[in-house]
Motif scaffolding. Structure first.
Motif, PDB file in Angstrom:
ATOM      1  N   UNK A 118      43.924  56.058  77.961  1.00  0.00           N
ATOM      2  CA  UNK A 118      44.055  57.295  79.121  1.00  0.00           C
ATOM      3  C   UNK A 118      45.870  57.393  79.395  1.00  0.00           C
ATOM      4  N   UNK A 119      46.584  56.406  78.971  1.00  0.00           N
ATOM      5  CA  UNK A 119      47.873  56.415  79.482  1.00  0.00           C
ATOM      6  C   UNK A 119      48.739  56.426  78.224  1.00  0.00           C
ATOM      7  N   UNK A 120      49.437  57.826  78.218  1.00  0.00           N
ATOM      8  CA  UNK A 120      49.955  58.018  76.982  1.00  0.00           C
ATOM      9  C   UNK A 120      51.280  57.099  76.876  1.00  0.00           C
ATOM     10  N   UNK A 121      51.561  56.484  77.785  1.00  0.00           N
ATOM     11  CA  UNK A 121      52.959  55.876  77.620  1.00  0.00           C
ATOM     12  C   UNK A 121      52.819  54.432  76.522  1.00  0.00           C
ATOM     13  N   UNK A 122      51.443  54.125  76.447  1.00  0.00           N
ATOM     14  CA  UNK A 122      51.310  53.069  75.396  1.00  0.00           C
ATOM     15  C   UNK A 122      51.488  53.654  73.987  1.00  0.00           C
ATOM     16  N   UNK A 123      50.861  54.824  73.938  1.00  0.00           N
ATOM     17  CA  UNK A 123      50.919  55.482  72.480  1.00  0.00           C
ATOM     18  C   UNK A 123      52.696  55.768  72.213  1.00  0.00           C
ATOM     19  N   UNK A 124      53.201  56.268  73.166  1.00  0.00           N
ATOM     20  CA  UNK A 124      54.861  56.550  73.251  1.00  0.00           C
ATOM     21  C   UNK A 124      55.497  55.455  72.682  1.00  0.00           C
ATOM     22  N   UNK A 125      55.190  54.224  73.510  1.00  0.00           N
ATOM     23  CA  UNK A 125      55.852  52.957  73.221  1.00  0.00           C
ATOM     24  C   UNK A 125      55.398  52.545  71.664  1.00  0.00           C
ATOM     25  N   UNK A 126      54.396  52.602  71.261  1.00  0.00           N
ATOM     26  CA  UNK A 126      53.854  52.108  69.926  1.00  0.00           C
ATOM     27  C   UNK A 126      54.447  53.006  68.963  1.00  0.00           C
ATOM     28  N   UNK A 127      54.786  54.340  69.048  1.00  0.00           N
ATOM     29  CA  UNK A 127      55.616  55.155  68.335  1.00  0.00           C
ATOM     30  C   UNK A 127      56.830  55.000  68.171  1.00  0.00           C
ATOM     31  N   UNK A 128      57.553  54.611  69.308  1.00  0.00           N
ATOM     32  CA  UNK A 128      58.884  54.151  69.179  1.00  0.00           C
ATOM     33  C   UNK A 128      59.021  52.840  68.341  1.00  0.00           C
ATOM     34  N   UNK A 129      58.259  52.072  68.489  1.00  0.00           N
ATOM     35  CA  UNK A 129      58.382  50.721  67.904  1.00  0.00           C
ATOM     36  C   UNK A 129      58.122  51.320  66.080  1.00  0.00           C
ATOM     37  N   UNK A 130      57.316  52.079  65.850  1.00  0.00           N
ATOM     38  CA  UNK A 130      56.961  52.569  64.523  1.00  0.00           C
ATOM     39  C   UNK A 130      58.370  53.074  63.958  1.00  0.00           C
ATOM     40  N   UNK A 131      59.207  53.675  64.793  1.00  0.00           N
ATOM     41  CA  UNK A 131      60.303  54.310  64.346  1.00  0.00           C
ATOM     42  C   UNK A 131      61.199  53.256  63.982  1.00  0.00           C
ATOM     43  N   UNK A 132      61.294  52.206  64.797  1.00  0.00           N
ATOM     44  CA  UNK A 132      62.238  51.189  64.595  1.00  0.00           C
ATOM     45  C   UNK A 132      61.777  50.460  63.389  1.00  0.00           C
ATOM     46  N   UNK A 133      60.584  50.200  63.298  1.00  0.00           N
ATOM     47  CA  UNK A 133      60.256  49.505  61.889  1.00  0.00           C
ATOM     48  C   UNK A 133      60.628  50.173  60.816  1.00  0.00           C
ATOM     49  N   UNK A 134      60.251  51.414  60.811  1.00  0.00           N
ATOM     50  CA  UNK A 134      60.554  52.335  59.566  1.00  0.00           C
ATOM     51  C   UNK A 134      62.427  52.322  59.278  1.00  0.00           C
ATOM     52  N   UNK A 135      62.862  52.004  60.344  1.00  0.00           N
ATOM     53  CA  UNK A 135      64.372  51.962  60.250  1.00  0.00           C
ATOM     54  C   UNK A 135      65.138  50.809  59.800  1.00  0.00           C
ATOM     55  N   UNK A 136      64.040  49.787  59.463  1.00  0.00           N
ATOM     56  CA  UNK A 136      64.551  48.493  59.078  1.00  0.00           C
ATOM     57  C   UNK A 136      64.904  48.583  57.637  1.00  0.00           C
ATOM     58  N   UNK A 137      65.895  47.636  56.992  1.00  0.00           N
ATOM     59  CA  UNK A 137      66.111  47.679  55.710  1.00  0.00           C
ATOM     60  C   UNK A 137      65.061  47.153  55.053  1.00  0.00           C
TER      61      UNK A 137
END
Length: 199
Positions: free
Chosen positions: A158-177
Motif C-alpha cells: 500500500x505504501x509506494x515509498x517502499x518500492x521507490x526506495x527499492x528502485x533507488x537501490x536497484x539503480x545504485x546496484x546497476x551503477x556499481x562497477x
C-alpha cells in the motif's frame, strides 16, 4: 542473465505456468537454500496469511522439502522445490524472504520491496539495514503468524515509498562497477606490486 545471478539459471528454465500468471501482483516467498529445511515450519503460516489475497504466490521450499507436505492450495499458489531467482524475480512485485545476502541483493537488484523474516547468521543485520533504507518491513521470527505476515505485506504493497526506495537501490546496484573492473584492479596490483588507492 543478471550480473548478480549465481543460481544455476544458465542450466534451468522457468516452469511453464510462469508464462501464464494472472494479471495480479506476484509475491515470491523464499527462505533461502541453507535455512529452509530448519525453518520449514515457517512456510505454513506465511502461506496461510497470503494465499487468500488477490495475488499470485510463488513459494520455493528447497530441494530437500517436498511441496506435497503443504497440502492442497488454491490455484493462485505455486509451491516448487527450486526456481532460479534470477529468472523468477523479473516476474515479481514483492519478496518475502529470510534476509540472506544473496536473496536480498537479488530482490533489490530488481527494485522489489521486501518483507524480511531474519532467521540467523547475518540476516538480522541485513533486515535492520533494509528497514533503515526503507525498502521493506521486518517481522521477528517469533512473531510470524498468518496475520502478522498479511499485515506486513499489505502495508508494503500500500505504501509506494517502499518500492521507490527499492528502485533507488536497484539503480545504485546497476551503477556499481562489474567484474571487469575487479580484473583490471588485480592486474594493476600484480604489475605494480603495491596497494591501489581509490581513483
Amino acid at each position: 542473465l543478471h550480473p548478480l545471478a549465481r543460481d544455476g539459471a544458465e542450466h534451468a528454465a522457468l516452469p511453464p505456468w510462469v508464462g501464464e500468471l494472472a494479471d495480479v501482483p506476484t509475491i515470491y516467498l523464499t527462505l533461502g537454500t541453507s535455512f529452509n529445511v530448519r525453518s520449514r515450519d515457517l512456510f505454513a503460516p506465511i502461506i496461510a496469511g497470503l494465499r487468500d489475497l488477490p495475488i499470485t504466490l510463488v513459494v520455493t521450499v528447497g530441494r530437500n522439502v517436498d511441496p506435497v507436505e503443504f497440502g492442497a492450495q488454491p490455484p493462485n499458489v505455486h509451491i516448487e522445490r527450486y526456481i532460479p531467482q534470477s529468472l523468477l524475480l523479473p516476474h515479481c512485485d514483492l519478496v518475502v524472504l529470510h534476509g540472506g545476502s544473496g536473496s536480498v541483493m537479488g530482490a533489490l537488484a530488481h527494485g522489489l520491496p521486501l518483507v524480511v523474516v531474519p532467521l540467523g547468521a547475518d540476516m538480522p543485520l541485513n533486515a535492520a539495514r533494509c528497514a533503515a533504507l526503507g525498502v521493506g518491513r521486518v517481522i521477528d521470527v517469533g512473531d510470524v503468524t498468518p496475520q502478522s505476515v498479511r499485515t506486513a505485506v499489505e502495508a508494503v504493497r500500500a505504501d509506494q515509498t517502499y518500492r521507490t526506495s527499492a528502485e533507488r537501490m536497484r539503480d545504485e546496484i546497476a551503477a556499481l562497477p562489474g567484474p571487469e573492473h575487479a580484473v583490471m584492479l588485480l592486474e594493476r596490483l600484480a604489475a605494480e606490486k603495491r596497494p591501489l588507492l581509490a581513483d
